[in-house]
Motif scaffolding. Structure first.
Motif, PDB file in Angstrom:
ATOM      1  N   ASN A 243       0.805  -1.223   0.000  1.00 39.08           N
ATOM      2  CA  ASN A 243       0.000   0.000   0.000  1.00 39.08           C
ATOM      3  C   ASN A 243       0.841   1.278   0.000  1.00 39.08           C
ATOM      4  O   ASN A 243       0.552   2.218  -0.750  1.00 39.08           O
ATOM      5  N   ARG A 244       1.862   1.317   0.843  1.00 42.36           N
ATOM      6  CA  ARG A 244       2.679   2.527   0.955  1.00 42.36           C
ATOM      7  C   ARG A 244       3.891   2.499   0.025  1.00 42.36           C
ATOM      8  O   ARG A 244       4.495   3.537  -0.225  1.00 42.36           O
TER       9      ARG A 244
ATOM     10  N   VAL B 264       2.169   0.792  -4.435  1.00 48.08           N
ATOM     11  CA  VAL B 264       1.113   1.651  -4.984  1.00 48.08           C
ATOM     12  C   VAL B 264       1.653   3.053  -5.251  1.00 48.08           C
ATOM     13  O   VAL B 264       1.398   3.645  -6.306  1.00 48.08           O
ATOM     14  N   TYR B 265       2.409   3.569  -4.305  1.00 49.87           N
ATOM     15  CA  TYR B 265       3.016   4.900  -4.472  1.00 49.87           C
ATOM     16  C   TYR B 265       3.995   4.896  -5.649  1.00 49.87           C
ATOM     17  O   TYR B 265       4.005   5.802  -6.488  1.00 49.87           O
TER      18      TYR B 265
ATOM     19  N   SER C 266       2.371   4.936  -9.048  1.00 49.46           N
ATOM     20  CA  SER C 266       1.793   6.217  -9.452  1.00 49.46           C
ATOM     21  C   SER C 266       2.831   7.137 -10.079  1.00 49.46           C
ATOM     22  O   SER C 266       2.499   8.079 -10.807  1.00 49.46           O
ATOM     23  N   LEU C 267       4.121   6.884  -9.801  1.00 53.78           N
ATOM     24  CA  LEU C 267       5.198   7.722 -10.334  1.00 53.78           C
ATOM     25  C   LEU C 267       5.870   7.117 -11.559  1.00 53.78           C
ATOM     26  O   LEU C 267       6.312   7.837 -12.451  1.00 53.78           O
TER      27      LEU C 267
ATOM     28  N   ARG D 278      10.393   3.771  -2.892  1.00 53.05           N
ATOM     29  CA  ARG D 278       9.157   4.020  -3.648  1.00 53.05           C
ATOM     30  C   ARG D 278       9.264   5.308  -4.467  1.00 53.05           C
ATOM     31  O   ARG D 278       8.778   5.396  -5.581  1.00 53.05           O
ATOM     32  N   SER D 279       9.893   6.340  -3.908  1.00 52.56           N
ATOM     33  CA  SER D 279      10.176   7.555  -4.696  1.00 52.56           C
ATOM     34  C   SER D 279      11.607   7.440  -5.200  1.00 52.56           C
ATOM     35  O   SER D 279      12.517   8.113  -4.727  1.00 52.56           O
TER      36      SER D 279
END
Length: 445
Positions: A275-276, A279-280, A283-284, A384-385
């Motif tokens: 989820n964290r 998914v994040y 989106s990028l 994630r980023s």
């Protein structure tokens, strides 16, 4: 008198990189009006107002005002850093504004100095001043890279990496070349002073840089036939590092294996990783473009609402020169290039390609899907980023690769006029790209 002035002037010219370093140190002093302090970003920077008060009230307690819901989350790693800021503020007459500007100046200037020195150490087996120009380009390329520039906006603790990590890398290079154990001790001291950059909160940047740094150092020492010495030095460094960092690492490791702790769940929970993390990340990922990384430009659609990051992209095609130089060096490397330089170039290309994969996360459908599979690894959700976590490492090794490639090409090019044109064009691109940071528009948002 005139002879002395001429002597000192020539001395300054021979140490022009120090002049540039001083200029870079002074730049942040023009970012803010008198009395202003940069307290924005993703983390509070109130410690610039009074680092000693911050020291007494935050890192000495496992439960403090920075922790939500009385969660046990020790911040002992901040102690050496806050002592350093306290001493620096005292030297600056207790002025918080000057402390903020001076520390920002240290980061900007230090990032240039240690990148410059690292590149010069790699390129030259002797102190050949002709090679300094390549190191100068690499140092400015890294310090003004939009891939690194975003960190000035967020103001996270991890951003100290632009000074600390190149410094550690350079000192390891000095150890490999000189075989002096004092460099291992010096690295341990630097790591202790900036222990916050080796803590749980800065783990993404640590793991984005040092695996590749140590891989290069291993390959580099092997090329110099000093691999055993490097491994021995690295083993000693790791032992002393763990001992010197134990004052904060022990409590953090305990938290990691306490499965009721949020830090532990952030690493081992499959639900949070989905989820964290994934998914994040998903989106990028569609907006990421490998081409922008090759051009040393920030991803156009990722930092939304930040006009400064679109600055270089408006002239993006000019920046193809960077990757063209790297490619041409690879094409002509078989011509009159020493075996040592071939090995160094190959090592840098290997690391650059791996980092390109992590930095883009969108290279063909199959590699993109493979990237998503990596989120099953405990803790990988911290990437994630991805573009902000790998940006510094990518920018640093790109700077080293570009400088080294330029040196290889210039050894083959006979026409000085062509060399001067290329150098002027490179400096022009780098300086033009630097304006959002030099003007302070990034930090003044």
């Amino acid at each position: 008198m005139k002879e002395n002035i001429t002597k000192y002037f020539r001395l300054l010219l021979r140490n022009y990189f120090l002049i540039i370093a001083v200029i870079l140190f002074l730049i942040p002093f023009f970012w803010f009006s008198k009395g202003e302090i940069d307290t924005g970003g993703d983390s509070s920077r109130l410690y610039f107002i009074d680092p000693f008060t911050w020291l007494k009230n935050i890192p000495l307690y496992t439960i403090n005002s920075l922790n939500s819901l009385n969660i046990d989350n020790p911040n002992f790693h901040l102690i050496p850093f806050l002592f350093f800021l306290t001493g620096l503020k005292y030297l600056l007459g207790g002025n918080s504004h000057l402390l903020n500007c001076a520390f920002s100046g240290l980061l900007l200037s230090g990032s240039f100095i240690f990148t410059f020195l690292s590149i010069r150490e790699i390129i030259s087996n002797d102190q050949n001043e002709k090679n300094d120009i390549f190191a100068l380009i690499g140092g400015l390329f890294f310090s003004f890279s939009p891939l690194v520039m975003e960190g000035w906006l967020k103001s996270l603790y991890g951003f100290n990496q632009i000074l600390v990590y190149p410094a550690v890398f350079y000192i390891f290079l000095k150890y490999i070349k000189s075989q002096k154990i004092i460099y291992i001790y010096l690295n341990v001291l630097i790591c202790f002073l900036f222990s916050l950059n080796f803590s749980f909160s800065t783990a993404p940047w640590f793991f984005a840089f040092f695996p590749f740094a140590f891989l290069f150092l291993f390959l580099y020492s092997s090329a110099l036939k000093k691999r055993k010495m490097f491994i021995k030095g690295l083993f000693l460094f790791v032992c002393l590092f763990i001992f010197s960092q134990s004052f904060h690492l022990i409590s953090q490791v305990v938290n990691i294996f306490d499965f009721s702790n949020p830090n532990s769940r952030a690493i081992f929970s499959k639900e949070l990783a989905e989820n964290r993390g994934l998914v994040y990340f998903s989106s990028l990922q569609p907006y990421s473009r490998l081409l922008y990384n090759f051009l040393n430009q920030s991803q156009l659609h990722l930092p939304k609402g930040i006009d400064s990051f679109d600055y270089g992209l408006k002239q993006r095609y000019l920046y193809f020169l960077y990757i063209i130089i790297v490619i041409l060096a690879g094409i002509f490397i078989k011509k009159k290039v020493s075996l040592l330089h071939k090995k160094i170039y190959s090592s840098l290309i290997l690391i650059f390609l791996i980092l390109s994969f992590f930095m883009s996360a969108n290279i063909t459908h199959y590699l993109a899907e493979f990237y998503k599979l990596l989120f099953v690894i405990p803790g990988f959700a911290m990437f994630r980023s991805f573009y902000s976590k790998f940006g510094m490492a990518y920018g640093f090794f790109y700077a080293v690769l570009l400088s080294f490639s330029l040196k290889l090409l210039f050894d083959l090019v006979k026409f000085k006029f062509v060399k001067y044109i290329i150098l002027l064009f490179l400096f022009g691109l780098i300086i033009f790209n630097s304006w959002p940071l030099v003007s302070g528009s990034i930090v003044n948002t």
